[in-house]
Design a protein around this motif. Sequence first.
Motif, PDB file in Angstrom:
ATOM      1  N   ASN A  24     -40.394  -3.890 -17.908  1.00  0.00           N
ATOM      2  CA  ASN A  24     -41.832  -3.692 -18.011  1.00  0.00           C
ATOM      3  C   ASN A  24     -42.045  -2.299 -18.607  1.00  0.00           C
ATOM      4  N   ARG A  26     -43.197   1.105 -20.250  1.00  0.00           N
ATOM      5  CA  ARG A  26     -44.409   1.917 -20.088  1.00  0.00           C
ATOM      6  C   ARG A  26     -44.159   3.308 -20.632  1.00  0.00           C
ATOM      7  N   ASP A  27     -45.209   3.874 -21.233  1.00  0.00           N
ATOM      8  CA  ASP A  27     -45.156   5.260 -21.698  1.00  0.00           C
ATOM      9  C   ASP A  27     -45.140   6.179 -20.494  1.00  0.00           C
ATOM     10  N   TYR A  28     -44.321   7.207 -20.565  1.00  0.00           N
ATOM     11  CA  TYR A  28     -44.258   8.180 -19.485  1.00  0.00           C
ATOM     12  C   TYR A  28     -44.220   9.579 -20.096  1.00  0.00           C
ATOM     13  N   LYS A  42     -41.422   1.517 -13.353  1.00  0.00           N
ATOM     14  CA  LYS A  42     -42.030   2.733 -12.814  1.00  0.00           C
ATOM     15  C   LYS A  42     -40.938   3.694 -12.346  1.00  0.00           C
TER      16      LYS A  42
END
Length: 166
Positions: A24, A26-28, A42
């Motif tokens: 999944n 996601r930009d962090y 996450k």
Amino acid sequence: MHIKQLFSAFAAATVLAGCSPTYNWRDYSSGDGAFSVLFPAKPATHTRSIDLGGIKVDMTMTAAEVEGTTFAVGTAVAPDAALAQATLPAMRLALLRNIGAGESAADKGAAALDVEAVGKGNGRPVRLVGRFHAKGSRMYQVIVVGRPGAMPPEHTEQFLSSFKPQ
């Protein structure tokens, strides 16, 4: 604190962050603005004091785990830019020793040091793929660790190539 202890602490943190059965992405962006990267789940973040070739620094590890593969970015600040660059081989060697792989497993690059090695972690075979960067006085290690054959090359490359130091 040794890299092995840091790695164990960071592995525990990723378990606490929860495991996702699928990727999944996601930009962090790090809380201190030091880097941005795409994580496949996450991430969790922990900071520990470590010794890198005689230089004591606080290293912050941000990591996420998916299907037994850990994706992590470690950052630390050296007293100056020259020491940051000089410390990269110690970071690389510490990780290689942590999995029982020899120094010859690393390929040296001009702007960054890369590593791809197979060793053992917790008594099981593990594969380590990573890149080590320095920008100014900040040092970065961007790594993927997992079971050999269970680290999809496209996900490993997506993570490594998405890393941007600030």
